[in-house]
Design a protein around this motif. Structure first.
Motif, PDB file in Angstrom:
ATOM      1  N   TYR A 179       0.842  -1.183   0.000  1.00  0.00           N
ATOM      2  CA  TYR A 179       0.000   0.000   0.000  1.00  0.00           C
ATOM      3  C   TYR A 179       0.885   1.243   0.000  1.00  0.00           C
ATOM      4  CZ  TYR A 179      -3.793  -3.149   1.237  1.00  0.00           C
ATOM      5  OH  TYR A 179      -4.729  -4.156   1.230  1.00  0.00           O
ATOM      6  N   GLU A 180       0.513   2.222  -0.805  1.00  0.00           N
ATOM      7  CA  GLU A 180       1.326   3.439  -0.865  1.00  0.00           C
ATOM      8  C   GLU A 180       0.437   4.676  -0.838  1.00  0.00           C
ATOM      9  OE1 GLU A 180       2.139   3.679  -5.668  1.00  0.00           O
ATOM     10  OE2 GLU A 180       3.409   2.351  -4.466  1.00  0.00           O
ATOM     11  N   LEU A 181       0.901   5.677  -0.118  1.00  0.00           N
ATOM     12  CA  LEU A 181       0.164   6.938   0.000  1.00  0.00           C
ATOM     13  C   LEU A 181       0.277   7.730  -1.296  1.00  0.00           C
ATOM     14  CD1 LEU A 181      -1.375   8.953   1.861  1.00  0.00           C
ATOM     15  CD2 LEU A 181       0.870   9.859   2.529  1.00  0.00           C
ATOM     16  N   VAL A 182      -0.873   8.107  -1.842  1.00  0.00           N
ATOM     17  CA  VAL A 182      -0.906   8.880  -3.077  1.00  0.00           C
ATOM     18  C   VAL A 182      -0.991  10.369  -2.775  1.00  0.00           C
ATOM     19  CG1 VAL A 182      -2.188   9.332  -5.210  1.00  0.00           C
ATOM     20  CG2 VAL A 182      -1.997   6.994  -4.338  1.00  0.00           C
ATOM     21  N   SER A 183      -1.864  10.717  -1.836  1.00  0.00           N
ATOM     22  CA  SER A 183      -2.028  12.136  -1.502  1.00  0.00           C
ATOM     23  C   SER A 183      -2.606  12.278  -0.101  1.00  0.00           C
ATOM     24  CB  SER A 183      -2.956  12.833  -2.508  1.00  0.00           C
ATOM     25  OG  SER A 183      -4.268  12.305  -2.430  1.00  0.00           O
TER      26      SER A 183
ATOM     27  N   ARG B  34      -3.132   3.772  -2.792  1.00  0.00           N
ATOM     28  CA  ARG B  34      -3.297   2.765  -3.823  1.00  0.00           C
ATOM     29  C   ARG B  34      -2.659   1.469  -3.353  1.00  0.00           C
ATOM     30  NH1 ARG B  34       0.699   5.843  -7.135  1.00  0.00           N
ATOM     31  NH2 ARG B  34      -1.124   6.737  -8.159  1.00  0.00           N
ATOM     32  N   VAL B  35      -3.172   0.374  -3.856  1.00  0.00           N
ATOM     33  CA  VAL B  35      -2.637  -0.934  -3.497  1.00  0.00           C
ATOM     34  C   VAL B  35      -2.061  -1.597  -4.747  1.00  0.00           C
ATOM     35  CG1 VAL B  35      -4.913  -2.046  -3.757  1.00  0.00           C
ATOM     36  CG2 VAL B  35      -3.107  -3.175  -2.445  1.00  0.00           C
ATOM     37  N   ARG B  36      -0.870  -2.122  -4.594  1.00  0.00           N
ATOM     38  CA  ARG B  36      -0.216  -2.859  -5.676  1.00  0.00           C
ATOM     39  C   ARG B  36      -0.195  -4.340  -5.322  1.00  0.00           C
ATOM     40  NH1 ARG B  36       2.829   0.201  -9.314  1.00  0.00           N
ATOM     41  NH2 ARG B  36       3.036   2.409  -8.754  1.00  0.00           N
ATOM     42  N   VAL B  37      -0.560  -5.148  -6.277  1.00  0.00           N
ATOM     43  CA  VAL B  37      -0.471  -6.595  -6.130  1.00  0.00           C
ATOM     44  C   VAL B  37       0.629  -7.084  -7.061  1.00  0.00           C
ATOM     45  CG1 VAL B  37      -1.667  -8.800  -6.392  1.00  0.00           C
ATOM     46  CG2 VAL B  37      -2.890  -6.807  -5.485  1.00  0.00           C
ATOM     47  N   THR B  38       1.690  -7.563  -6.455  1.00  0.00           N
ATOM     48  CA  THR B  38       2.882  -8.000  -7.199  1.00  0.00           C
ATOM     49  C   THR B  38       3.325  -6.909  -8.164  1.00  0.00           C
ATOM     50  OG1 THR B  38       1.892 -10.214  -7.064  1.00  0.00           O
ATOM     51  CG2 THR B  38       3.923 -10.020  -8.296  1.00  0.00           C
TER      52      THR B  38
ATOM     53  N   HIS C 299     -10.862   9.245   5.608  1.00  0.00           N
ATOM     54  CA  HIS C 299     -10.448  10.236   6.598  1.00  0.00           C
ATOM     55  C   HIS C 299      -9.311   9.726   7.481  1.00  0.00           C
ATOM     56  CE1 HIS C 299     -13.220  13.260   5.509  1.00  0.00           C
ATOM     57  NE2 HIS C 299     -14.310  12.604   5.854  1.00  0.00           N
ATOM     58  N   SER C 300      -8.960   8.472   7.331  1.00  0.00           N
ATOM     59  CA  SER C 300      -7.800   7.920   8.019  1.00  0.00           C
ATOM     60  C   SER C 300      -7.044   7.051   7.021  1.00  0.00           C
ATOM     61  CB  SER C 300      -8.227   7.072   9.228  1.00  0.00           C
ATOM     62  OG  SER C 300      -8.871   5.892   8.807  1.00  0.00           O
ATOM     63  N   LYS C 301      -5.786   6.788   7.324  1.00  0.00           N
ATOM     64  CA  LYS C 301      -5.003   5.936   6.431  1.00  0.00           C
ATOM     65  C   LYS C 301      -5.594   4.540   6.370  1.00  0.00           C
ATOM     66  CE  LYS C 301      -0.688   8.514   7.103  1.00  0.00           C
ATOM     67  NZ  LYS C 301       0.716   8.468   7.575  1.00  0.00           N
ATOM     68  N   LYS C 302      -6.063   4.051   7.507  1.00  0.00           N
ATOM     69  CA  LYS C 302      -6.649   2.714   7.561  1.00  0.00           C
ATOM     70  C   LYS C 302      -7.891   2.620   6.681  1.00  0.00           C
ATOM     71  CE  LYS C 302      -8.425  -0.721  10.844  1.00  0.00           C
ATOM     72  NZ  LYS C 302      -8.691  -1.014  12.274  1.00  0.00           N
ATOM     73  N   GLU C 303      -8.752   3.636   6.768  1.00  0.00           N
ATOM     74  CA  GLU C 303      -9.967   3.632   5.954  1.00  0.00           C
ATOM     75  C   GLU C 303      -9.627   3.686   4.476  1.00  0.00           C
ATOM     76  OE1 GLU C 303     -14.163   6.117   5.365  1.00  0.00           O
ATOM     77  OE2 GLU C 303     -12.517   7.001   6.518  1.00  0.00           O
ATOM     78  N   ALA C 304      -8.654   4.524   4.107  1.00  0.00           N
ATOM     79  CA  ALA C 304      -8.256   4.641   2.702  1.00  0.00           C
ATOM     80  C   ALA C 304      -7.699   3.323   2.177  1.00  0.00           C
ATOM     81  CB  ALA C 304      -7.224   5.753   2.545  1.00  0.00           C
ATOM     82  N   GLU C 305      -6.897   2.653   2.984  1.00  0.00           N
ATOM     83  CA  GLU C 305      -6.345   1.359   2.580  1.00  0.00           C
ATOM     84  C   GLU C 305      -7.453   0.324   2.402  1.00  0.00           C
ATOM     85  OE1 GLU C 305      -1.911   1.645   4.671  1.00  0.00           O
ATOM     86  OE2 GLU C 305      -3.526   0.507   5.634  1.00  0.00           O
ATOM     87  N   GLN C 306      -8.450   0.346   3.295  1.00  0.00           N
ATOM     88  CA  GLN C 306      -9.566  -0.589   3.172  1.00  0.00           C
ATOM     89  C   GLN C 306     -10.324  -0.368   1.864  1.00  0.00           C
ATOM     90  OE1 GLN C 306     -10.577  -3.181   4.801  1.00  0.00           O
ATOM     91  NE2 GLN C 306      -9.616  -3.102   6.809  1.00  0.00           N
ATOM     92  N   HIS C 307     -10.549   0.885   1.508  1.00  0.00           N
ATOM     93  CA  HIS C 307     -11.260   1.178   0.265  1.00  0.00           C
ATOM     94  C   HIS C 307     -10.423   0.782  -0.953  1.00  0.00           C
ATOM     95  CE1 HIS C 307     -14.665   2.886   2.221  1.00  0.00           C
ATOM     96  NE2 HIS C 307     -14.008   3.909   2.732  1.00  0.00           N
TER      97      HIS C 307
END
Length: 247
Positions: free
Chosen positions: A191-195, A208-212, A222-230
């Motif tokens: 997982y990487e922070l875009v903005s 954004r999430v990268r798979v391989t 509104h939180s990093k955790k929520e953004a990663e879940q989405h």
């Protein structure tokens, strides 16, 4: 067509708000409260008059929303433990859901926005839609009292509550994605922070999430955790769409 680009004075604006209140299913005693709920800070800041914006109503509406949804879940899920109640409530009142409901009610069309916010796409911005949804709840509460506000919240969230009753609550999408991806050897998830934007009290993160190594999904919260879940959920829609069929 957006109705809130420029404040329409007097009777014309009142008629707009009456149309909206009918859509909301609420007959306001003080229609000015609904007007305030639809007034963004950018509009108030640019106004030459002392114009009240919706941040305080949003604060109040957030509290009403939490109590109303908690009460509903407590009463309708008597066997559900505290931890699951918390997760279910979080899934129901998440930013994405509230923005979706606001869109369905066309709240963005009635927003009063400053010029810069309007030009920047503020009418469809997720945070603005979430905020105005909560501000309207605050306005209903002040105008009608707790019972009417609670009924309004339950009415608006009926579909989400029904999803919960049928087991379609928010899953831990990151865990599900991990379980699916790691079935094959040599695959990875990152997982990487875009903005990151917004003031400290209302941050908005996009991941954004990268798979391989391949970008498979992007999400905002509104939180990093929520953004990663989405982001994980978006990835699952591509990799394993059957996991999303109830949503």
């Amino acid at each position: 067509m957006p109705m809130g680009n420029v404040r329409t004075e007097g009777e014309a604006r009142r008629q707009q708000l009456l149309v909206l209140s009918e859509r909301l299913g609420v007959t306001f005693h003080d229609i000015a409260l609904l007007d305030q709920a639809l007034t963004h800070t950018s509009y108030a800041n640019e106004s030459k008059r002392n114009t009240a914006h919706n941040e305080r109503l949003e604060f109040l509406g957030d509290a009403v929303l939490e109590l109303a949804s908690s009460t509903y879940l407590y009463e309708h899920f008597p066997e559900m433990p505290e931890g699951e109640l918390t997760k279910t409530r979080a899934s129901i009142v998440c930013s994405t859901t509230l923005a979706k409901l606001a869109t369905g009610l066309h709240l963005g069309d009635y927003l009063l926005l400053g010029r810069g916010e309007e030009m920047g796409g503020g009418r469809t911005r997720q945070t603005n839609l979430e905020d105005v949804f909560e501000a309207v709840i605050g306005a209903v509460y002040l105008d009608q009292g707790w019972e009417a506000a609670q009924a309004y919240v339950v009415r608006q969230l009926r579909g989400e509550f029904e999803n919960a009753e049928h087991g379609a609550i928010l899953k831990d999408y990151k865990t599900i994605l991990q379980e699916i991806v790691f079935r094959k050897e040599g695959q990875s998830i990152a997982y990487e922070l875009v903005s990151e934007s917004g003031p400290d009290h209302a941050k908005e993160f996009t991941f954004r999430v990268r798979v391989t190594g391949k970008v498979m999904g992007e999400g905002t919260g509104h939180s990093k955790k929520e953004a990663e879940q989405h982001a994980a959920r978006r990835a699952l829609e591509k990799i394993a769409p059957h996991t999303q069929k109830k949503r």
